[in-house]
Write a protein that holds these residues in place. Structure first.
Motif, PDB file in Angstrom:
ATOM      1  N   MET A  64       7.013  40.817 -20.155  1.00 30.78           N
ATOM      2  CA  MET A  64       6.925  39.433 -19.952  1.00 30.78           C
ATOM      3  C   MET A  64       6.240  38.921 -21.149  1.00 30.78           C
ATOM      4  O   MET A  64       5.365  39.036 -21.618  1.00 30.78           O
ATOM      5  CB  MET A  64       6.021  39.136 -18.646  1.00 30.78           C
ATOM      6  N   SER A  65       6.704  37.580 -21.543  1.00 32.73           N
ATOM      7  CA  SER A  65       6.071  36.761 -22.652  1.00 32.73           C
ATOM      8  C   SER A  65       6.106  35.428 -22.615  1.00 32.73           C
ATOM      9  O   SER A  65       6.827  34.823 -21.591  1.00 32.73           O
ATOM     10  CB  SER A  65       6.991  37.169 -23.900  1.00 32.73           C
ATOM     11  N   VAL A  66       5.312  34.657 -23.152  1.00 32.36           N
ATOM     12  CA  VAL A  66       5.210  33.316 -23.023  1.00 32.36           C
ATOM     13  C   VAL A  66       5.821  32.663 -24.498  1.00 32.36           C
ATOM     14  O   VAL A  66       5.485  33.110 -25.429  1.00 32.36           O
ATOM     15  CB  VAL A  66       3.706  32.699 -22.995  1.00 32.36           C
ATOM     16  N   THR A  67       6.625  31.789 -24.288  1.00 30.45           N
ATOM     17  CA  THR A  67       7.325  30.792 -25.473  1.00 30.45           C
ATOM     18  C   THR A  67       6.652  29.691 -25.644  1.00 30.45           C
ATOM     19  O   THR A  67       6.575  28.932 -24.554  1.00 30.45           O
ATOM     20  CB  THR A  67       8.758  30.852 -25.235  1.00 30.45           C
ATOM     21  N   ILE A  68       6.088  29.174 -26.913  1.00 29.53           N
ATOM     22  CA  ILE A  68       5.556  28.058 -27.220  1.00 29.53           C
ATOM     23  C   ILE A  68       6.728  27.423 -28.197  1.00 29.53           C
ATOM     24  O   ILE A  68       6.963  27.852 -29.097  1.00 29.53           O
ATOM     25  CB  ILE A  68       4.251  28.258 -27.938  1.00 29.53           C
ATOM     26  N   SER A  69       6.971  26.230 -27.547  1.00 28.91           N
ATOM     27  CA  SER A  69       7.776  25.298 -28.571  1.00 28.91           C
ATOM     28  C   SER A  69       7.276  23.819 -28.756  1.00 28.91           C
ATOM     29  O   SER A  69       6.642  23.340 -27.827  1.00 28.91           O
ATOM     30  CB  SER A  69       9.203  25.437 -27.904  1.00 28.91           C
ATOM     31  N   PRO A  70       7.619  23.159 -29.774  1.00 28.06           N
ATOM     32  CA  PRO A  70       7.184  21.823 -29.821  1.00 28.06           C
ATOM     33  C   PRO A  70       7.855  20.842 -29.001  1.00 28.06           C
ATOM     34  O   PRO A  70       8.950  21.042 -28.265  1.00 28.06           O
ATOM     35  CB  PRO A  70       7.966  21.816 -31.266  1.00 28.06           C
ATOM     36  N   ALA A  71       7.264  19.942 -28.732  1.00 34.67           N
ATOM     37  CA  ALA A  71       7.473  18.814 -27.337  1.00 34.67           C
ATOM     38  C   ALA A  71       7.188  17.529 -28.077  1.00 34.67           C
ATOM     39  O   ALA A  71       6.515  17.068 -29.037  1.00 34.67           O
ATOM     40  CB  ALA A  71       6.390  19.219 -26.388  1.00 34.67           C
ATOM     41  N   GLN A  72       8.282  16.832 -27.506  1.00 41.94           N
ATOM     42  CA  GLN A  72       8.315  15.276 -27.635  1.00 41.94           C
ATOM     43  C   GLN A  72       7.283  14.565 -26.845  1.00 41.94           C
ATOM     44  O   GLN A  72       7.014  15.302 -25.439  1.00 41.94           O
ATOM     45  CB  GLN A  72       9.601  14.793 -27.551  1.00 41.94           C
ATOM     46  N   PRO A  73       6.792  13.581 -27.014  1.00 42.31           N
ATOM     47  CA  PRO A  73       6.052  12.739 -26.015  1.00 42.31           C
ATOM     48  C   PRO A  73       6.499  12.597 -24.461  1.00 42.31           C
ATOM     49  O   PRO A  73       5.801  12.927 -23.968  1.00 42.31           O
ATOM     50  CB  PRO A  73       5.761  11.517 -26.646  1.00 42.31           C
ATOM     51  N   ALA A  74       7.848  12.328 -24.489  1.00 42.85           N
ATOM     52  CA  ALA A  74       8.505  12.266 -23.072  1.00 42.85           C
ATOM     53  C   ALA A  74       8.371  13.496 -22.272  1.00 42.85           C
ATOM     54  O   ALA A  74       8.266  13.549 -21.098  1.00 42.85           O
ATOM     55  CB  ALA A  74       9.828  11.454 -23.175  1.00 42.85           C
ATOM     56  N   GLU A  75       8.430  14.664 -22.798  1.00 43.54           N
ATOM     57  CA  GLU A  75       8.240  15.986 -22.343  1.00 43.54           C
ATOM     58  C   GLU A  75       6.742  16.298 -21.837  1.00 43.54           C
ATOM     59  O   GLU A  75       6.577  16.719 -21.068  1.00 43.54           O
ATOM     60  CB  GLU A  75       8.759  17.060 -23.222  1.00 43.54           C
ATOM     61  N   LEU A  76       5.849  15.758 -22.869  1.00 46.41           N
ATOM     62  CA  LEU A  76       4.473  16.267 -22.731  1.00 46.41           C
ATOM     63  C   LEU A  76       3.778  15.216 -21.678  1.00 46.41           C
ATOM     64  O   LEU A  76       2.938  16.047 -20.909  1.00 46.41           O
ATOM     65  CB  LEU A  76       3.800  15.983 -24.062  1.00 46.41           C
ATOM     66  N   THR A  77       4.180  14.215 -21.562  1.00 47.80           N
ATOM     67  CA  THR A  77       3.330  13.353 -20.764  1.00 47.80           C
ATOM     68  C   THR A  77       3.427  13.784 -19.362  1.00 47.80           C
ATOM     69  O   THR A  77       2.403  13.630 -18.522  1.00 47.80           O
ATOM     70  CB  THR A  77       3.895  11.795 -20.781  1.00 47.80           C
ATOM     71  N   PRO A  78       4.696  14.190 -18.417  1.00 45.56           N
ATOM     72  CA  PRO A  78       4.477  14.399 -17.285  1.00 45.56           C
ATOM     73  C   PRO A  78       3.601  15.952 -17.060  1.00 45.56           C
ATOM     74  O   PRO A  78       3.242  16.074 -16.048  1.00 45.56           O
ATOM     75  CB  PRO A  78       5.827  14.648 -16.572  1.00 45.56           C
ATOM     76  N   VAL A  79       3.945  16.640 -17.937  1.00 46.05           N
ATOM     77  CA  VAL A  79       2.913  17.889 -17.695  1.00 46.05           C
ATOM     78  C   VAL A  79       1.459  17.629 -17.802  1.00 46.05           C
ATOM     79  O   VAL A  79       0.776  18.249 -17.378  1.00 46.05           O
ATOM     80  CB  VAL A  79       3.454  18.720 -18.982  1.00 46.05           C
ATOM     81  N   LEU A  80       1.035  16.929 -18.851  1.00 43.51           N
ATOM     82  CA  LEU A  80      -0.494  16.518 -18.849  1.00 43.51           C
ATOM     83  C   LEU A  80      -0.884  15.667 -17.467  1.00 43.51           C
ATOM     84  O   LEU A  80      -1.841  15.945 -17.218  1.00 43.51           O
ATOM     85  CB  LEU A  80      -0.470  15.204 -20.155  1.00 43.51           C
ATOM     86  N   ALA A  81      -0.098  14.930 -17.175  1.00 41.70           N
ATOM     87  CA  ALA A  81      -0.212  14.008 -15.923  1.00 41.70           C
ATOM     88  C   ALA A  81      -0.615  15.359 -14.744  1.00 41.70           C
ATOM     89  O   ALA A  81      -1.615  15.077 -14.044  1.00 41.70           O
ATOM     90  CB  ALA A  81       0.701  13.174 -15.514  1.00 41.70           C
ATOM     91  N   ALA A  82       0.132  16.345 -14.553  1.00 41.03           N
ATOM     92  CA  ALA A  82      -0.026  17.240 -13.590  1.00 41.03           C
ATOM     93  C   ALA A  82      -1.225  18.023 -13.915  1.00 41.03           C
ATOM     94  O   ALA A  82      -1.912  18.290 -13.138  1.00 41.03           O
ATOM     95  CB  ALA A  82       1.252  18.220 -13.689  1.00 41.03           C
ATOM     96  N   LEU A  83      -1.449  18.250 -15.132  1.00 38.15           N
ATOM     97  CA  LEU A  83      -2.717  19.017 -15.590  1.00 38.15           C
ATOM     98  C   LEU A  83      -3.986  18.323 -15.299  1.00 38.15           C
ATOM     99  O   LEU A  83      -5.013  18.996 -14.922  1.00 38.15           O
ATOM    100  CB  LEU A  83      -2.656  19.595 -16.878  1.00 38.15           C
ATOM    101  N   TYR A  84      -3.987  17.152 -15.407  1.00 43.53           N
ATOM    102  CA  TYR A  84      -5.236  16.186 -15.329  1.00 43.53           C
ATOM    103  C   TYR A  84      -5.395  15.678 -14.077  1.00 43.53           C
ATOM    104  O   TYR A  84      -6.200  14.857 -13.444  1.00 43.53           O
ATOM    105  CB  TYR A  84      -5.453  15.167 -16.437  1.00 43.53           C
ATOM    106  N   GLY A  85      -4.230  15.755 -13.125  1.00 41.35           N
ATOM    107  CA  GLY A  85      -4.152  15.058 -11.874  1.00 41.35           C
ATOM    108  C   GLY A  85      -4.353  13.527 -12.072  1.00 41.35           C
ATOM    109  O   GLY A  85      -5.055  12.911 -11.221  1.00 41.35           O
ATOM    110  N   ALA A  86      -3.532  13.060 -12.995  1.00 39.23           N
ATOM    111  CA  ALA A  86      -3.815  11.566 -13.072  1.00 39.23           C
ATOM    112  C   ALA A  86      -2.279  11.145 -13.523  1.00 39.23           C
ATOM    113  O   ALA A  86      -1.272  11.689 -13.651  1.00 39.23           O
ATOM    114  CB  ALA A  86      -4.422  11.352 -14.418  1.00 39.23           C
ATOM    115  N   PRO A  87      -2.035   9.552 -13.005  1.00 39.06           N
ATOM    116  CA  PRO A  87      -0.889   9.013 -13.397  1.00 39.06           C
ATOM    117  C   PRO A  87      -0.390   9.116 -14.864  1.00 39.06           C
ATOM    118  O   PRO A  87      -1.030   9.305 -15.844  1.00 39.06           O
ATOM    119  CB  PRO A  87      -0.943   7.515 -12.936  1.00 39.06           C
ATOM    120  N   GLU A  88       0.916   9.066 -14.836  1.00 46.04           N
ATOM    121  CA  GLU A  88       1.642   9.274 -16.189  1.00 46.04           C
ATOM    122  C   GLU A  88       1.008   8.262 -17.304  1.00 46.04           C
ATOM    123  O   GLU A  88       0.716   8.408 -18.335  1.00 46.04           O
ATOM    124  CB  GLU A  88       3.083   9.493 -16.311  1.00 46.04           C
TER     125      GLU A  88
END
Length: 272
Positions: free
Chosen positions: A1-25
Motif C-alpha cells: 500500500m502506498s500514498v500518492t502526493i500530487s499538486p493541487a489547485q486551490p479549488a481542490e484544496l479548499t474543501p479538504v482544508l475545511a474538513a481538516l479544520y472543521g470550518a466553512p470553506e
C-alpha cells in the motif's frame, strides 16, 4: 500500500482544508491561495490529507492542513511534510496531533525550534517603567494606519507570524478589542511595539507583545503586557489567557514570573 502526493489547485484544496479544520470553506479559502499545495491519496483515490504553504517573512512558509486522523495519519503527514519541504526549501509547522503529529514531522526531517503556548492565571497587577521617550497609546486614539501596520510588523521576524497588512488593523480581522489594546511609539512617533487583547467567556485573551528588535533588551515588552493587564483589570476581568508563538525562553520565563502557568504547549518544528 502506498500514498500518492500530487499538486493541487486551490479549488481542490479548499474543501479538504475545511474538513481538516472543521470550518466553512469561505473561512479557510485563504489557506489555499499560497505558493504551493498538494493532496495525498490512497490506492483507491481517496483523499487522506492536504498541505498548502503560507509565506512567512523570515521563515519561508508555514504548512497549512495536515493528514486525516486514522491508522495512516503518521505516514500521510510525513509524506506531505517531506514534499512541502522539498518544494519550498524552508518551512515550518505547528505540531498539532490531529493534523501534523510531532513524530511525523520529525520523521520528515523537521526539528523543534519553538512552541505555541497559552499561559493562564490571575490578571497580573505589577508595573514596570517604560523606556525613555516611549509612550503607550490605546488603539482607539485615532492611530495612523501605517503606524498600526508597522506595530504589527514587529512580530514578522518571529516564527509562526506572517506579513502585516492593513487588513490586520481591523478589530474583526485581528480579533482584538481596541479599548483593551495598546501600541507603543518612540520619540519620533514610530511604532515600537504592540499588545492586543479581547474578552472571551469572562476572561481576557491577550496576544503576547510584539516589540521592535532594537528595543527587545528594554522593559518595553513587560510594560506593554502589564499596561494591557491594567486595562483588563479596569474592565473587571480577573483572569488572563496569554497566547504566544515564537517567544524566546527568557520571555516565557518573564511571563511565568507574573504568576501565570502553561495551559497549552504545542511544539513548532522547522526544516531547511
Amino acid at each position: 500500500m502506498s500514498v500518492t502526493i500530487s499538486p493541487a489547485q486551490p479549488a481542490e484544496l479548499t474543501p479538504v482544508l475545511a474538513a481538516l479544520y472543521g470550518a466553512p470553506e469561505d473561512v479557510v479559502a485563504w489557506m489555499a491561495s499560497g505558493p504551493g499545495a498538494w493532496l495525498a491519496r490512497d490506492e483507491a483515490g481517496e483523499v487522506l490529507g492536504a498541505v498548502g504553504l503560507r509565506p512567512s517573512p523570515a521563515h519561508g512558509a508555514e504548512l497549512m492542513g495536515g493528514a486525516r486522523p486514522g491508522l495512516r495519519q503518521a505516514e500521510v503527514a510525513t509524506a506531505l511534510a517531506r514534499v512541502a519541504r522539498e518544494a519550498a526549501g524552508r518551512v515550518y509547522a505547528f505540531a498539532e496531533t490531529h493534523l501534523f503529529p510531532l513524530t511525523a514531522l520529525k520523521a520528515a526531517g523537521y526539528r523543534e525550534v519553538g512552541a505555541y503556548r497559552v499561559l493562564v492565571g490571575p490578571t497580573p497587577t505589577a508595573s514596570v517603567p517604560l523606556p525613555e521617550g516611549v509612550r503607550l497609546l490605546p488603539i482607539v486614539d485615532g492611530l495612523n494606519l501605517s503606524t498600526h501596520v508597522a506595530a504589527i510588523a514587529t512580530y514578522e521576524d518571529r516564527i509562526g507570524h506572517h506579513a502585516a497588512t492593513p487588513e490586520h488593523t481591523a478589530p474583526e480581522v485581528g480579533g482584538f478589542d481596541p479599548e483593551l489594546s495598546l501600541i507603543a511609539v518612540d520619540t519620533e512617533g514610530r511604532a515600537a511595539g504592540i499588545c492586543s487583547a479581547s474578552t472571551r467567556e469572562g476572561h481576557a485573551h491577550i496576544g503576547a507583545p510584539g516589540v521592535r528588535p532594537d528595543l527587545r533588551q528594554t522593559n518595553l515588552r513587560a510594560a506593554l503586557l502589564l499596561g494591557v493587564c491594567a486595562l483588563v483589570r479596569a474592565r473587571g476581568l480577573g483572569e488572563v489567557w496569554i497566547e504566544s508563538w515564537g517567544d524566546t525562553p527568557e520571555e516565557v520565563s518573564q511571563d511565568l514570573s507574573l504568576g501565570l502557568g502553561v495551559e497549552v504547549e504545542e511544539p513548532i518544528l522547522a526544516a531547511g
